[in-house]
Motif scaffolding. Structure first.
Motif, PDB file in Angstrom:
ATOM      1  N   ALA A 110       0.792  -1.402   0.027  1.00 41.90           N
ATOM      2  CA  ALA A 110      -0.147  -0.235  -0.388  1.00 41.90           C
ATOM      3  C   ALA A 110       0.375   1.198   0.229  1.00 41.90           C
ATOM      4  CB  ALA A 110      -1.291   0.671   1.379  1.00 41.90           C
ATOM      5  N   VAL A 111       2.008   0.739   0.821  1.00 45.25           N
ATOM      6  CA  VAL A 111       2.635   2.293   0.908  1.00 45.25           C
ATOM      7  C   VAL A 111       3.694   2.186  -0.106  1.00 45.25           C
ATOM      8  CG1 VAL A 111       3.939   3.787   2.550  1.00 45.25           C
ATOM      9  CG2 VAL A 111       2.693   2.957   3.056  1.00 45.25           C
ATOM     10  N   THR A 112       4.985   0.938   0.192  1.00 47.99           N
ATOM     11  CA  THR A 112       6.410   1.368  -0.317  1.00 47.99           C
ATOM     12  C   THR A 112       5.602   1.496  -2.425  1.00 47.99           C
ATOM     13  OG1 THR A 112       6.986   0.088   0.903  1.00 47.99           O
ATOM     14  CG2 THR A 112       8.142  -0.237  -1.245  1.00 47.99           C
ATOM     15  N   THR A 113       5.295   0.413  -3.102  1.00 49.34           N
ATOM     16  CA  THR A 113       4.720   0.678  -4.030  1.00 49.34           C
ATOM     17  C   THR A 113       3.822   1.958  -4.821  1.00 49.34           C
ATOM     18  OG1 THR A 113       2.614  -0.452  -4.076  1.00 49.34           O
ATOM     19  CG2 THR A 113       4.206  -1.290  -4.358  1.00 49.34           C
ATOM     20  N   LEU A 114       3.334   3.207  -3.576  1.00 47.43           N
ATOM     21  CA  LEU A 114       2.438   4.312  -4.527  1.00 47.43           C
ATOM     22  C   LEU A 114       3.746   5.488  -3.842  1.00 47.43           C
ATOM     23  CD1 LEU A 114       0.110   5.708  -3.347  1.00 47.43           C
ATOM     24  CD2 LEU A 114       1.424   7.087  -2.118  1.00 47.43           C
ATOM     25  N   ARG A 115       4.441   5.409  -2.856  1.00 46.48           N
ATOM     26  CA  ARG A 115       5.743   5.810  -2.974  1.00 46.48           C
ATOM     27  C   ARG A 115       6.584   5.854  -4.569  1.00 46.48           C
ATOM     28  NH1 ARG A 115       9.525   4.588   0.476  1.00 46.48           N
ATOM     29  NH2 ARG A 115      10.326   6.727   0.546  1.00 46.48           N
ATOM     30  N   ASN A 116       7.249   4.674  -4.783  1.00 45.31           N
ATOM     31  CA  ASN A 116       8.110   4.858  -5.539  1.00 45.31           C
ATOM     32  C   ASN A 116       7.665   5.111  -7.300  1.00 45.31           C
ATOM     33  OD1 ASN A 116      10.507   3.269  -4.466  1.00 45.31           O
ATOM     34  ND2 ASN A 116       9.353   1.200  -4.542  1.00 45.31           N
ATOM     35  N   VAL A 117       6.720   4.745  -6.848  1.00 46.51           N
ATOM     36  CA  VAL A 117       5.794   4.659  -8.749  1.00 46.51           C
ATOM     37  C   VAL A 117       6.037   6.288  -8.266  1.00 46.51           C
ATOM     38  CG1 VAL A 117       3.203   4.701  -9.700  1.00 46.51           C
ATOM     39  CG2 VAL A 117       4.393   3.296  -9.252  1.00 46.51           C
ATOM     40  N   SER A 118       5.172   6.833  -7.450  1.00 44.00           N
ATOM     41  CA  SER A 118       5.014   8.966  -7.826  1.00 44.00           C
ATOM     42  C   SER A 118       6.387   8.932  -7.553  1.00 44.00           C
ATOM     43  CB  SER A 118       4.698   9.079  -6.536  1.00 44.00           C
ATOM     44  OG  SER A 118       4.979   8.767  -5.245  1.00 44.00           O
ATOM     45  N   ARG A 119       7.161   8.390  -7.218  1.00 39.73           N
ATOM     46  CA  ARG A 119       8.089   8.932  -7.056  1.00 39.73           C
ATOM     47  C   ARG A 119       9.369   9.107  -8.651  1.00 39.73           C
ATOM     48  NH1 ARG A 119      12.551   7.417  -2.593  1.00 39.73           N
ATOM     49  NH2 ARG A 119      11.375   5.526  -3.396  1.00 39.73           N
ATOM     50  N   VAL A 120       9.226   8.496  -9.492  1.00 37.41           N
ATOM     51  CA  VAL A 120       9.487   8.044 -10.147  1.00 37.41           C
ATOM     52  C   VAL A 120       9.075   9.622 -11.920  1.00 37.41           C
ATOM     53  CG1 VAL A 120       9.850   6.628 -12.490  1.00 37.41           C
ATOM     54  CG2 VAL A 120      10.947   5.619  -9.975  1.00 37.41           C
ATOM     55  N   PHE A 121       7.965   8.502 -11.392  1.00 32.91           N
ATOM     56  CA  PHE A 121       6.921   9.401 -13.031  1.00 32.91           C
ATOM     57  C   PHE A 121       6.217  10.686 -12.029  1.00 32.91           C
ATOM     58  CE2 PHE A 121       6.589   5.105 -13.260  1.00 32.91           C
ATOM     59  CZ  PHE A 121       6.673   4.830 -14.546  1.00 32.91           C
ATOM     60  N   TYR A 122       6.965  11.414 -10.802  1.00 34.58           N
ATOM     61  CA  TYR A 122       6.153  12.748 -10.368  1.00 34.58           C
ATOM     62  C   TYR A 122       6.338  13.542 -11.498  1.00 34.58           C
ATOM     63  CZ  TYR A 122       5.893  17.103  -7.857  1.00 34.58           C
ATOM     64  OH  TYR A 122       5.074  18.650  -7.573  1.00 34.58           O
ATOM     65  N   GLY A 123       7.853  13.368 -12.211  1.00 37.45           N
ATOM     66  CA  GLY A 123       8.554  14.926 -13.159  1.00 37.45           C
ATOM     67  C   GLY A 123       7.149  14.775 -14.503  1.00 37.45           C
ATOM     68  N   GLN A 124       6.873  13.646 -14.799  1.00 38.69           N
ATOM     69  CA  GLN A 124       6.514  13.364 -16.140  1.00 38.69           C
ATOM     70  C   GLN A 124       5.150  14.095 -15.775  1.00 38.69           C
ATOM     71  OE1 GLN A 124       6.899   9.359 -18.209  1.00 38.69           O
ATOM     72  NE2 GLN A 124       9.049   9.109 -17.290  1.00 38.69           N
ATOM     73  N   ILE A 125       3.542  13.382 -14.962  1.00 32.61           N
ATOM     74  CA  ILE A 125       2.941  13.875 -14.776  1.00 32.61           C
ATOM     75  C   ILE A 125       2.684  15.755 -14.211  1.00 32.61           C
ATOM     76  CG2 ILE A 125       1.006  13.689 -12.878  1.00 32.61           C
ATOM     77  CD1 ILE A 125       2.356  10.429 -12.151  1.00 32.61           C
ATOM     78  N   GLU A 126       3.957  15.748 -13.437  1.00 36.32           N
ATOM     79  CA  GLU A 126       3.840  17.947 -13.181  1.00 36.32           C
ATOM     80  C   GLU A 126       3.958  18.130 -15.058  1.00 36.32           C
ATOM     81  OE1 GLU A 126       4.385  21.157 -12.435  1.00 36.32           O
ATOM     82  OE2 GLU A 126       6.237  20.176 -13.289  1.00 36.32           O
ATOM     83  N   ALA A 127       4.698  17.667 -15.632  1.00 32.47           N
ATOM     84  CA  ALA A 127       5.029  18.113 -17.039  1.00 32.47           C
ATOM     85  C   ALA A 127       3.538  18.392 -17.665  1.00 32.47           C
ATOM     86  CB  ALA A 127       6.121  17.674 -17.590  1.00 32.47           C
ATOM     87  N   SER A 128       2.908  17.194 -17.792  1.00 28.09           N
ATOM     88  CA  SER A 128       1.834  16.358 -18.345  1.00 28.09           C
ATOM     89  C   SER A 128       1.082  18.139 -18.570  1.00 28.09           C
ATOM     90  CB  SER A 128       1.001  15.624 -18.366  1.00 28.09           C
ATOM     91  OG  SER A 128       0.023  15.398 -19.438  1.00 28.09           O
ATOM     92  N   PRO A 129       0.202  18.379 -19.495  1.00 32.46           N
ATOM     93  CA  PRO A 129      -1.289  19.442 -19.759  1.00 32.46           C
ATOM     94  C   PRO A 129      -2.158  19.098 -18.752  1.00 32.46           C
ATOM     95  CG  PRO A 129       0.097  19.505 -21.318  1.00 32.46           C
ATOM     96  CD  PRO A 129       0.425  18.521 -20.753  1.00 32.46           C
ATOM     97  N   THR A 162       0.233  10.468  -0.971  1.00 34.27           N
ATOM     98  CA  THR A 162      -0.469  11.372  -2.203  1.00 34.27           C
ATOM     99  C   THR A 162      -1.141  12.425  -2.001  1.00 34.27           C
ATOM    100  OG1 THR A 162      -1.729   9.170  -2.854  1.00 34.27           O
ATOM    101  CG2 THR A 162      -2.726  11.027  -3.864  1.00 34.27           C
ATOM    102  N   LEU A 163      -1.448  13.138  -1.086  1.00 34.19           N
ATOM    103  CA  LEU A 163      -1.735  14.371  -0.284  1.00 34.19           C
ATOM    104  C   LEU A 163      -0.774  15.242  -0.954  1.00 34.19           C
ATOM    105  CD1 LEU A 163      -4.490  14.433   1.980  1.00 34.19           C
ATOM    106  CD2 LEU A 163      -4.898  14.326  -0.374  1.00 34.19           C
ATOM    107  N   ALA A 164       0.441  14.807  -0.093  1.00 32.89           N
ATOM    108  CA  ALA A 164       1.859  15.725  -0.022  1.00 32.89           C
ATOM    109  C   ALA A 164       2.447  15.959  -2.045  1.00 32.89           C
ATOM    110  CB  ALA A 164       3.115  14.557   0.438  1.00 32.89           C
ATOM    111  N   VAL A 165       1.891  14.748  -2.920  1.00 25.59           N
ATOM    112  CA  VAL A 165       2.087  15.061  -4.519  1.00 25.59           C
ATOM    113  C   VAL A 165       1.089  16.081  -4.532  1.00 25.59           C
ATOM    114  CG1 VAL A 165       1.489  13.703  -6.376  1.00 25.59           C
ATOM    115  CG2 VAL A 165       2.591  12.439  -4.438  1.00 25.59           C
TER     116      VAL A 165
END
Length: 245
Positions: A110-129, A162-165
């Motif tokens: 529940a936690v580690t998988t979400l942390r890993n996925v959000s850290r790796v793909f954060y920049g791409q999601i933030e850059a997407s329109p 997720t709220l921190a994201v």
């Protein structure tokens, strides 16, 4: 309609298949991820609409980084969204018999998988329109019981992350994160879908005597996932969206 590239994690589950199918039917390119090659290929075939099956151990940061690197072989420079459906369940009788094994399992899924996925793909999601990040939580996180202590605590931790994201997106896109460029307005959002539990056709068939009160059908979750990309990011970002009935 803009065709987006969306990653569905936990893609071998009934909810993963339903979400991948709905996103594909909406015209998006779907990458569906699981930990087992045979199962995720079967799930992608069931989802249809050209869903691409991929294998990764999402509890390993290195494995998630390798997953992201593999997208280049598919001609993908970046993704627009993640629907994170990795979960699990552990229960007990009360506080005293909450085991370390159960906690380790819940923390990892529940936690580690979400942390890993959000850290790796954060920049791409933030850059997407049209960037979107979503997880599925439980009503138990806000109203924990002694029997579900490990499960509820892990879900609460995942919600907090997720709220921190969401806060990261808000700061980056409002000009309050020290960005040199002028803000372009909120265009990325992180949200939490809240359910009591999920139900799918196989569960209904296996237990025709049950009514599953308050459960959320996986098709309802799938429709909500599609809807994320049709609503304004500023409205969605940081929201807990209740799907329980």
């Amino acid at each position: 309609m803009t065709t987006l590239t969306i990653l569905v994690t936990g893609g071998s589950s009934a909810s993963g298949i339903a979400v991948a199918r709905a996103l594909g039917a909406a015209g998006h390119r779907v990458l569906t991820v699981g930990s087992d090659d045979v199962r995720i290929k079967a799930a992608a075939a069931e989802a249809g609409n050209g869903a691409t099956p991929l294998v990764s151990d999402l509890s390993s940061l290195d494995s998630v980084r390798e997953l992201a690197a593999s997208f280049r072989n598919l001609g993908i420079e970046g993704i627009d969204g993640v629907i994170h459906l990795v979960g699990g369940w552990r229960g007990a009788k009360g506080i005293e018999d909450q085991t370390d094994e159960d906690w380790d399992s819940m923390e990892r899924s529940a936690v580690t998988t979400l942390r890993n996925v959000s850290r790796v793909f954060y920049g791409q999601i933030e850059a997407s329109p049209h960037g979107r990040f979503a997880m599925v939580s439980s009503t138990t996180a806000a109203a924990p019981t002694a029997a579900a202590a490990s499960y509820a605590a892990a879900k609460a931790a995942a919600e907090a992350w997720t709220l921190a994201v969401a806060d990261g997106f808000r700061r980056a896109q409002s000009g309050t994160a020290g960005n040199a460029e002028a803000p372009t307005g909120q265009h990325s959002a992180a949200v939490i879908f809240v359910v009591k539990a999920l139900v799918d056709p196989a569960m209904r068939e296996a237990h025709p005597e049950r009514r599953f009160p308050g459960f959320t059908d996986v098709e309802e979750l799938a429709a909500a996932a599609v809807g994320l990309f049709e609503q304004p990011a500023a409205t969605l970002n940081g929201q807990r969206i209740l799907l329980a009935t």
